[in-house]
Scaffold this motif. Structure first.
Motif, PDB file in Angstrom:
ATOM      1  N   THR A  77       0.945  -1.097  -0.032  1.00 55.09           N
ATOM      2  CA  THR A  77       0.036   0.198   0.135  1.00 55.09           C
ATOM      3  C   THR A  77       1.052   1.215   0.033  1.00 55.09           C
ATOM      4  OG1 THR A  77      -0.139   0.012   2.427  1.00 55.09           O
ATOM      5  CG2 THR A  77      -1.783  -1.070   1.128  1.00 55.09           C
ATOM      6  N   THR A  78       2.241   1.130  -0.118  1.00 53.55           N
ATOM      7  CA  THR A  78       3.052   2.501  -0.067  1.00 53.55           C
ATOM      8  C   THR A  78       3.499   2.576  -1.355  1.00 53.55           C
ATOM      9  OG1 THR A  78       5.031   0.965   0.409  1.00 53.55           O
ATOM     10  CG2 THR A  78       3.907   1.878   2.306  1.00 53.55           C
ATOM     11  N   LYS A  79       3.465   1.751  -2.322  1.00 55.95           N
ATOM     12  CA  LYS A  79       3.526   1.968  -3.844  1.00 55.95           C
ATOM     13  C   LYS A  79       3.053   3.223  -4.516  1.00 55.95           C
ATOM     14  CE  LYS A  79       6.228  -1.692  -4.817  1.00 55.95           C
ATOM     15  NZ  LYS A  79       7.648  -1.520  -5.265  1.00 55.95           N
ATOM     16  N   THR A  80       3.716   4.119  -4.863  1.00 54.52           N
ATOM     17  CA  THR A  80       3.510   5.440  -5.559  1.00 54.52           C
ATOM     18  C   THR A  80       3.934   5.630  -6.964  1.00 54.52           C
ATOM     19  OG1 THR A  80       5.038   6.473  -4.224  1.00 54.52           O
ATOM     20  CG2 THR A  80       2.932   6.750  -3.150  1.00 54.52           C
ATOM     21  N   ARG A  81       3.167   5.017  -7.960  1.00 52.85           N
ATOM     22  CA  ARG A  81       4.101   5.003  -9.332  1.00 52.85           C
ATOM     23  C   ARG A  81       3.327   5.672 -10.219  1.00 52.85           C
ATOM     24  NH1 ARG A  81       5.338  -1.582  -9.360  1.00 52.85           N
ATOM     25  NH2 ARG A  81       3.170  -1.451  -8.400  1.00 52.85           N
ATOM     26  N   GLY A  82       2.259   6.949  -9.970  1.00 54.77           N
ATOM     27  CA  GLY A  82       1.513   7.695 -10.908  1.00 54.77           C
ATOM     28  C   GLY A  82       2.340   8.847 -10.586  1.00 54.77           C
ATOM     29  N   TYR A  83       2.330   9.907 -11.816  1.00 50.19           N
ATOM     30  CA  TYR A  83       3.154  10.941 -11.725  1.00 50.19           C
ATOM     31  C   TYR A  83       2.330  12.147 -12.794  1.00 50.19           C
ATOM     32  CZ  TYR A  83       7.292   8.814  -9.941  1.00 50.19           C
ATOM     33  OH  TYR A  83       8.061   8.054  -9.137  1.00 50.19           O
ATOM     34  N   LEU A  84       2.168  13.281 -12.146  1.00 49.10           N
ATOM     35  CA  LEU A  84       1.785  14.284 -13.065  1.00 49.10           C
ATOM     36  C   LEU A  84       3.041  15.308 -13.115  1.00 49.10           C
ATOM     37  CD1 LEU A  84      -1.559  15.412 -11.233  1.00 49.10           C
ATOM     38  CD2 LEU A  84      -1.297  14.820 -13.647  1.00 49.10           C
ATOM     39  N   MET A  85       3.401  15.448 -14.441  1.00 47.93           N
ATOM     40  CA  MET A  85       4.771  16.102 -14.633  1.00 47.93           C
ATOM     41  C   MET A  85       4.593  17.147 -15.525  1.00 47.93           C
ATOM     42  SD  MET A  85       6.831  12.482 -15.229  1.00 47.93           S
ATOM     43  CE  MET A  85       5.797  11.694 -16.302  1.00 47.93           C
ATOM     44  N   PRO A  86       5.461  18.326 -15.375  1.00 47.90           N
ATOM     45  CA  PRO A  86       5.180  19.306 -16.521  1.00 47.90           C
ATOM     46  C   PRO A  86       6.195  19.086 -17.715  1.00 47.90           C
ATOM     47  CG  PRO A  86       6.824  20.001 -14.616  1.00 47.90           C
ATOM     48  CD  PRO A  86       6.329  18.505 -14.321  1.00 47.90           C
ATOM     49  N   LYS A  87       5.469  19.236 -18.842  1.00 43.20           N
ATOM     50  CA  LYS A  87       6.368  19.213 -20.068  1.00 43.20           C
ATOM     51  C   LYS A  87       5.875  20.162 -21.114  1.00 43.20           C
ATOM     52  CE  LYS A  87       7.804  16.199 -23.678  1.00 43.20           C
ATOM     53  NZ  LYS A  87       7.838  14.570 -24.259  1.00 43.20           N
ATOM     54  N   GLN A 124       5.141  23.396 -20.669  1.00 37.80           N
ATOM     55  CA  GLN A 124       4.230  24.260 -20.341  1.00 37.80           C
ATOM     56  C   GLN A 124       3.009  23.673 -19.920  1.00 37.80           C
ATOM     57  OE1 GLN A 124       4.961  27.227 -19.042  1.00 37.80           O
ATOM     58  NE2 GLN A 124       7.134  26.664 -19.113  1.00 37.80           N
ATOM     59  N   LYS A 125       2.830  22.410 -19.878  1.00 37.73           N
ATOM     60  CA  LYS A 125       1.771  21.677 -19.573  1.00 37.73           C
ATOM     61  C   LYS A 125       1.930  20.574 -18.624  1.00 37.73           C
ATOM     62  CE  LYS A 125      -1.893  20.765 -21.866  1.00 37.73           C
ATOM     63  NZ  LYS A 125      -2.872  21.602 -21.009  1.00 37.73           N
ATOM     64  N   TYR A 126       0.767  20.001 -17.858  1.00 40.90           N
ATOM     65  CA  TYR A 126       0.974  18.792 -17.263  1.00 40.90           C
ATOM     66  C   TYR A 126       0.914  17.724 -17.903  1.00 40.90           C
ATOM     67  CZ  TYR A 126       2.633  20.393 -12.696  1.00 40.90           C
ATOM     68  OH  TYR A 126       3.220  21.005 -11.554  1.00 40.90           O
ATOM     69  N   TYR A 127       1.298  16.526 -17.538  1.00 37.72           N
ATOM     70  CA  TYR A 127       0.810  15.093 -18.249  1.00 37.72           C
ATOM     71  C   TYR A 127       0.828  14.086 -17.044  1.00 37.72           C
ATOM     72  CZ  TYR A 127       1.624  17.344 -22.712  1.00 37.72           C
ATOM     73  OH  TYR A 127       1.507  17.968 -23.734  1.00 37.72           O
ATOM     74  N   PHE A 128      -0.046  12.944 -17.246  1.00 42.71           N
ATOM     75  CA  PHE A 128      -0.181  12.021 -16.268  1.00 42.71           C
ATOM     76  C   PHE A 128       0.662  10.858 -16.927  1.00 42.71           C
ATOM     77  CE2 PHE A 128      -2.056   8.094 -14.818  1.00 42.71           C
ATOM     78  CZ  PHE A 128      -1.701   8.034 -13.695  1.00 42.71           C
ATOM     79  N   TYR A 129       1.497   9.973 -16.032  1.00 45.11           N
ATOM     80  CA  TYR A 129       1.859   8.726 -16.604  1.00 45.11           C
ATOM     81  C   TYR A 129       1.930   7.953 -15.279  1.00 45.11           C
ATOM     82  CZ  TYR A 129       4.550   5.081 -18.487  1.00 45.11           C
ATOM     83  OH  TYR A 129       5.239   3.837 -19.028  1.00 45.11           O
ATOM     84  N   CYS A 130       1.868   6.542 -15.764  1.00 46.70           N
ATOM     85  CA  CYS A 130       1.758   5.517 -14.405  1.00 46.70           C
ATOM     86  C   CYS A 130       3.048   4.547 -14.932  1.00 46.70           C
ATOM     87  CB  CYS A 130       0.564   4.915 -14.097  1.00 46.70           C
ATOM     88  SG  CYS A 130       0.804   3.483 -12.903  1.00 46.70           S
ATOM     89  N   HIS A 131       4.143   4.283 -13.927  1.00 44.89           N
ATOM     90  CA  HIS A 131       5.120   3.295 -14.337  1.00 44.89           C
ATOM     91  C   HIS A 131       4.737   1.943 -14.021  1.00 44.89           C
ATOM     92  CE1 HIS A 131       8.167   6.136 -15.379  1.00 44.89           C
ATOM     93  NE2 HIS A 131       7.747   7.217 -14.479  1.00 44.89           N
ATOM     94  N   ASN A 132       3.365   1.833 -13.529  1.00 47.96           N
ATOM     95  CA  ASN A 132       2.955   0.448 -13.290  1.00 47.96           C
ATOM     96  C   ASN A 132       2.035   0.004 -14.179  1.00 47.96           C
ATOM     97  OD1 ASN A 132       2.455  -1.964 -11.609  1.00 47.96           O
ATOM     98  ND2 ASN A 132       0.490  -1.209 -11.064  1.00 47.96           N
TER      99      ASN A 132
END
Length: 344
Positions: free
Chosen positions: A41-51, A53-61
């Motif tokens: 329950t401590t895994k955190t592999r979702g990201y909101l990243m700037p690129k 001048q906009k944000y994008y979401f990506y999950c490494h799982n």
């Protein structure tokens, strides 16, 4: 597109994500699409990243990727609509926002029979300019923007209370008493009063809270009855603002056991008191809840903040707090043992 708009709404939507951290404008959290991991329950592999001048979401799982507007729409459609309008304004488009129609039915209210409605002519916090003191106060408490339509503002809360509850408040010379108004609505959509919270500095108002109700014998001062799903577990908290961060939650201020039993009899209920192990009244209330057979949240040692709103203001999300509550809820002897550890 201005990156600050994406950053603003990324932080707003983060209140409903789990285990959120922010570093160098990148938000990291448990992926809301795949849940990251059932075993850990401590895994955190979702990201909101700037690129660009906009944000994008990506999950490494699960490898799901989304543009920010799509991610926001998936997680919170109301917030996504506000985001779209703000983006249009930033681009110079003329945007006309039609105020939401207040569909609350006051037909059964005694005030309606007098041709008056308690909330008529009062602006919702969501309708105020972002520089308005009441709007700034609510934003400072990190109340999610998609819930700010539930809160109202009045220039003179004391006078409002006197108008609606004649005889309940003494006459005073109060020219201005700015307050947040939290309407009390019954489960059948009947407005029966309000909690009014001052936004003035301590000592400059007539008390931090004013409680006004013309039907308190029926519903007391229970806040949030109109949004409860009575087929699911109900979380009973103390503070009205606290209740906005939990699913299926009502606020009672000080506990009124008769009201709780009257409204939630034979239903699963969790009592969530403030995290004040040195407060004698809090300990008495928790003991009473345990003796009455309720499920009770006993805050774990790593949680140091006084109440749910304080936890949110110190970086915790609503879903994260809900998870802590659910995993630290006890009954009977286990609750007594947990309380004895908590209160030391």
């Amino acid at each position: 597109m201005a990156l600050w708009i994406d950053q603003k709404y990324a932080r707003l939507v983060s209140s409903q994500l789990l285990l959120v951290t922010e570093k160098q404008q990148t938000l990291n959290f448990r992926c809301p699409y795949c849940g990251d991991s059932r075993k850990n329950t401590t895994k955190t592999r979702g990201y909101l990243m700037p690129k660009d001048q906009k944000y994008y979401f990506y999950c490494h799982n699960c490898n799901i990727s989304r543009s920010f507007d799509v991610f926001l729409r998936d997680q919170n459609p109301a917030l996504a609509n506000e985001y779209r309008l703000e983006c249009l304004k930033e681009k110079g488009h003329q945007v006309t926002v039609t105020p939401a129609v207040d569909t609350t039915d006051f037909a059964t209210s005694p005030k309606k029979r007098l041709g008056r409605q308690p909330l008529k002519g009062i602006k919702k916090i969501s309708q105020l300019h972002h520089t308005h003191p009441a709007k700034k106060y609510i934003d400072s408490r990190l109340i999610p923007s998609h819930l700010q339509y539930k809160l109202y503002y009045v220039d003179n809360g004391y006078q409002w209370a006197r108008d609606w509850c004649p005889g309940s408040f003494p006459e005073r010379d109060v020219s201005r008493d700015p307050r947040i108004l939290l309407p009390l609505i019954s489960k059948d959509n009947r407005c029966f009063g309000a909690i009014l919270r001052s936004i003035l500095p301590e000592g400059k108002s007539i008390g931090r809270y004013i409680k006004a109700s013309w039907d308190k014998d029926d519903c007391g001062f229970l806040y949030g009855l109109d949004t409860i799903n009575f087929d699911k577990r109900v979380y009973v908290v103390e503070g009205q603002f606290d209740s906005l961060f939990l699913m299926n939650s009502v606020a009672v201020g000080s506990l009124h056991w008769g009201l709780i039993k009257g409204h939630f009899n034979q239903m699963p209920v969790t009592i969530v008191l403030d995290n004040e192990p040195r407060n004698s009244s809090t300990k008495v209330a928790m003991e009473k809840a345990i003796q009455s057979g309720y499920d009770v949240c006993v805050w774990p040692a790593h949680v140091k903040h006084k109440d749910i709103n304080d936890m949110v203001m110190n970086g915790m999300s609503g879903p994260e707090i809900q998870q802590i509550i659910d995993t630290n809820t006890f009954n009977g002897l286990k609750a007594k043992l947990a309380m004895s550890i908590w209160s030391k």
